[in-house]
Enzyme design. Structure first.
Site, mmCIF file in Angstrom:
data_model
loop_
_atom_site.group_PDB
_atom_site.id
_atom_site.type_symbol
_atom_site.label_atom_id
_atom_site.label_comp_id
_atom_site.label_asym_id
_atom_site.label_seq_id
_atom_site.Cartn_x
_atom_site.Cartn_y
_atom_site.Cartn_z
ATOM 1 C CD GLU A 95 2.062 5.733 6.923
ATOM 2 O OE1 GLU A 95 1.346 6.466 6.209
ATOM 3 O OE2 GLU A 95 2.793 6.166 7.823
ATOM 4 C CD GLU B 141 -4.737 3.656 -3.845
ATOM 5 O OE1 GLU B 141 -5.137 2.617 -3.298
ATOM 6 O OE2 GLU B 141 -3.752 4.294 -3.455
ATOM 7 C CB CYS C 190 0.266 5.400 -1.261
ATOM 8 S SG CYS C 190 1.800 6.105 -0.661
ATOM 9 C CE LYS D 140 3.224 -10.345 3.247
ATOM 10 N NZ LYS D 140 3.675 -10.557 1.864
ATOM 11 N N GLY E 185 -0.171 -0.549 2.837
ATOM 12 C CA GLY E 185 -0.846 -1.287 1.775
ATOM 13 C C GLY E 185 -2.218 -0.704 1.536
#
Ligand code: NAD
Ligand code: MN
Length: 826
Positions: free
Chosen positions: A266, A397, A300, A191, A244
């Site tokens: 991750e 973040e 990331c 997806k 994600g």
């Protein structure tokens, strides 16, 4: 403007890349269907979602919105394809993957433009970075498909893999997921992220083009709540690979707990960018640009926390402002633009919100004087100074072009600041002193450390997180293990399914669990007398003295009373009390975790020293062989010869891990750059472990030995039913020079103690060998700080069998790979 003027201003003219071929491709294909079984099909709902171009906010394409019925169809297609794809020879799979790599190169410009249009990132990046890395990933993994049978003997593919990816590197994340999965013989349902499906759909076309068998790759576009969740919960999926945010990762950990699905996550990061005062500041400035303004900071592993040694802070910050003033932001398809658009209005709002909060919290915000385009979603490069380490912008973040800077005085302070985060994805270290840089790199808790460079990626070098940045690696050999299982597992489980419940199904009520068979020829035991035969068949028969020993807990190298003040009976198979152990509670576990943390110096010691201590433990166990064998007989009722075999197996196992202690080394990668990448196997930290009931001594040693051999410290809950073999080890440890706190033992109710361990924020990994339900609880609770877990889902393994219970699987579970990038040259 004349030539002289141009020399004065050095202005770039526009250098636009044409969008026409990509727009034409979209026009020919829209509305896009779902890709199932190598065919384009309409979604079950018949609904579509709009994909927009974030550089102008205008609609770009209609993509199908899948729902759970489509997920069912795609999983069924992948399952059917798995039957043959998993048996397809590695060389054949390698040819398919090689073809995919070639076709990506053939369509590279189309892919680069599509990616730029759909995501808003610059063509410079998609053309020079994303797409070349995608091709490299397929070439590299074509090689592993070819080598799988020789390099991963004894492993088989996992099955159908559900893969969920974010929007920041749409095609690259697809490649990181699909390439290793196919190489190892799995089939996939992927997806893409809601905002960025187009390159995945172009990839589907490539899958058709190269003639990959139908059903091997399936691609479902749509909403997270419709597709993502259905994929995660689908019983026909054997593994979930997710990239994600940490919050969604945590939900997925909880949703899959106890299901037996393999999982790799991750997740997010807040990576430090550490600048020492001897660094080359001009290089540092370019490094910062790549660290935080690359892909608009939507990375990331972005170097989003600038940590600068105090004496050069002012000079670096002023150089940085000069450079920021010159950054070019605008149309992503303009080839001279440094920064493009933010992916979506929602993401832009979130960045604005966090920046406003930073200002409110008292930090100083600085942005260049030029203005962003007003059409589309743009945000300027932003620098915060005077930031205090505990504020939101220093901890959360932001996932945008926002850098926060702080200062430090000493290397030790730099390390402390760098590690002052719940994440651990990456770090950059800048210093001209290689001794300093290589000393600091192992001390930063992060999966990738870049020395005098940043945001370097290559298929050969695994990428992934420590701590709440997730677990599992993508790339490198280590990444392959995310897509395989040991072949003995399936063999063993089908055997177990044909008999009754395995021995390991004993849950909290261990005493009612299945007992190992007591061999009928052992009369003494059948009669119920407490006697034993010393020295084997022809030895003397002696009466056992009554046991009146209550082992305490073993914490920080000391035997301490249980906090509760209660003890539990330990009984033999005939339910006679043969001893007592402390009834551990929350407080005992907390003390043990604290002791294990305090012993972290164990990891920094030499591997030679750890090997020596393991040998010494084996030596001291051997001296007490009779006593330990007797103890096993007493607890389990097994024949004495069996018990001796278990003690000898435990001694041999200690020797094995003493041997491995200085041999389970890393590797040196040679990615395409001038330099090397040192892939180091590092200890995970504090591992909590619950031992199996089946082999009271061997089960205990099989878990403790590899963990401490690799430098971890442990908190162990011995077998609940038969804890005395573990508690008898106190004296062995005390006489073997094992430093205090490396092994801590808390006896008591296994599942209750495990819950406390799994909930504990300072435990880095959990191993659990007990019931199916206990396994689920451990996985659920571990989502709190995203600990790595290793559980048996109630399946037994044969602890005497070295294929199942010794060696690399245990060493891999005891380590995490850190990749340290060391470029060469001036
Ligand atoms: P996200 O977590 O919101 O979404 C990621 C993907 O998961 C999307 O495809 C989304 O549709 C899907 N999803 C969302 N909720 C779901 C659910 N409940 N069940 C199943 N699937 C669900 O993240 P994002 O905003 O797309 O990406 C940004 C995040 O990704 C950042 O936190 C970033 O750090 C992280 N990231 C990590 C890495 C890495 O390798 N560690 C790489 C890129 C991005
Ligand atoms: Mn888009």
């Amino acid at each position: 403007m004349n030539v002289m003027d141009i020399f004065e201003t050095m202005e770039y003219g526009p250098a636009p890349e044409s969008a026409t071929p990509a727009l034409q491709w979209i026009k020919e294909h829209q509305p896009f269907g779902l890709f199932i079984n190598n065919q384009w099909v309409a979604s079950a709902s018949g609904q579509y979602l709009e994909s927009i171009n974030p550089a102008n906010g205008k609609p770009l394409a209609q993509v199908a919105a899948a729902n759970s019925a489509d997920v069912d169809a795609a999983v069924a297609a992948a399952r059917a394809a798995f039957e043959s794809w998993s048996k397809t020879p590695g060389h054949v799979r390698a040819r398919s993957m090689y073809a995919i790599a070639r076709h990506i190169q053939k369509h590279s410009r189309l892919l680069a433009v599509l990616e730029s249009l759909d995501n808003g990132k610059t063509i410079r990046e998609t053309r020079d970075l994303d797409i070349p890395l995608v091709a490299r990933h397929f070439y590299y993994h074509a090689g592993w498909a070819q080598l799988m049978s020789s390099e991963l003997p004894g492993f088989e593919p996992v099955g159908v893999v559900g893969q969920i990816i974010p929007w920041n590197f749409p095609l690259l994340m697809l490649a990181w997921k699909i390439a290793p999965a196919l190489a190892m013989g799995n089939t996939v349902v992927l997806k893409p992220a809601r905002y960025t499906s187009l390159t995945a759909l172009k990839f589907a076309e490539i899958v058709q083009e190269v003639g990959l068998p139908a059903g091997v790759v399936n691609i479902l576009t749509g909403e997270a709540s419709q597709v993502g969740e259905a994929l995660v919960r689908h019983p026909g999926v054997n593994k979930i690979a997710f990239t994600g945010s940490t919050d969604v990762g945590r939900n997925i950990r909880r949703a899959t707990a106890g299901s037996g699905k393999k999982l790799s996550l991750e997740l997010g990061g807040k990576s430090p960018f550490v600048v020492f005062d001897d660094a080359d500041l001009d290089s540092v400035v370019e490094g910062v640009v790549d660290a935080i303004w690359f892909n608009q900071g939507q990375v990331c592993c972005a170097g989003s926390r600038l940590l600068v040694q105090e004496d050069v802070a002012d000079s670096l910050i002023s150089k940085l402002r000069v450079r920021m003033e010159k950054l070019r932001l605008g149309d992503p398809l303009d080839k001279v633009v440094d920064m493009g658009a933010i992916v979506s209005p929602g993401q832009l709002k979130e960045i604005q919100r966090l920046v406003a909060q930073g200002v409110e919290e008292g930090a100083d915000m600085w942005q260049p004087s030029w203005a962003c385009p007003t059409e589309g979603y743009f945000f300027p490069p932003t620098l915060f100074t005077n930031v205090s380490p505990a504020t939101t912008i220093a901890q959360v973040e932001i996932f945008g072009p926002v850098l926060v800077s702080m200062t430090f005085r000493t290397p030790a302070e730099a390390v402390a600041l760098a590690n002052n985060t719940r994440y651990g994805l990456a770090a950059s270290v800048w210093s001209e002193n290689i001794n300093l840089a290589l000393d600091v790199a192992p001390k930063i808790k992060a999966g990738s450390v870049w020395i005098n460079c940043t945001n370097m990626f290559d298929a050969s070098s695994g990428f992934g997180g420590y701590r709440e940045s997730g677990f599992g690696r993508e790339g490198g050999k280590e990444g392959l293990y995310e897509y395989v299982r040991p072949a003995w597992e399936a063999r063993e489980r089908s055997k177990q399914a044909s008999t009754t419940n395995g021995a390991a199904t004993a849950g909290g009520k261990a005493l009612h669990g299945t007992q190992p068979v007591i061999s009928g020829d052992d009369d003494e035991q059948a009669n119920g007398h407490n006697v034993w035969r010393a020295g084997g068949e022809n030895g003397v028969i002696a009466a056992l003295p009554p046991i009146d020993r209550t082992p305490k807990m073993f914490i920080k190298g000391k035997q301490v009373r249980p906090d509760s003040g209660y003890s539990r009976d330990v009984v033999d198979p005939q339910q006679r009390v043969i001893g007592q152990v402390g009834d551990g509670n929350r407080k005992d576990v907390r003390n043990a975790v604290e002791a294990a943390h305090a012993a972290s110096g164990w990891a920094a010691g030499t591997t030679h020293n750890r090997a020596q201590i393991l040998y010494y433990i084996a030596e001291n166990l051997e001296i007490r062989e009779n006593e330990f064998a007797r103890r096993i007989v007493q607890q389990t009722g097994r024949p004495l010869a069996d018990a001796y075999e278990e003690v000898q197996a435990a001694i041999s196992r200690l020797f094995s891990y003493a041997a491995w202690a200085d041999k389970y080394e890393g590797v040196i990668h040679r990615p395409p750059l001038r330099g090397v990448v040192l892939a180091m196997n590092e200890a995970i930290g504090v591992i909590g472990m619950a031992c199996p009931d089946e082999y009271p001594l061997l089960g205990f040693i099989s878990l403790v030995a590899p963990a401490i051999a690799m430098g971890n410290t442990v908190v162990v809950i011995p077998s609940q039913r038969s804890p005395l073999s573990a508690t008898d080890c106190y004296q062995v440890f005390e006489t073997s020079d094992l430093p205090d706190g490396v092994v801590n033992i808390v006896t008591g109710e296994r599942d209750a103690l495990c819950q406390v361990l799994a909930d504990h924020e300072d435990v880095d990994a959990m191993w659990y060998f007990g019931s199916a339900d206990g396994s689920k609880q451990v996985e659920l609770a571990s989502a709190g700080n995203m600990k790595r877990t290793w559980v048996n889902y109630g399946h037994a393994r044969n602890w005497l069998d070295t294929e199942q219970s010794e060696g690399e699987e245990f060493l891999r579970e005891s380590t995490q790979v850190k990749n340290i990038w060391v470029p060469y040259g001036e």
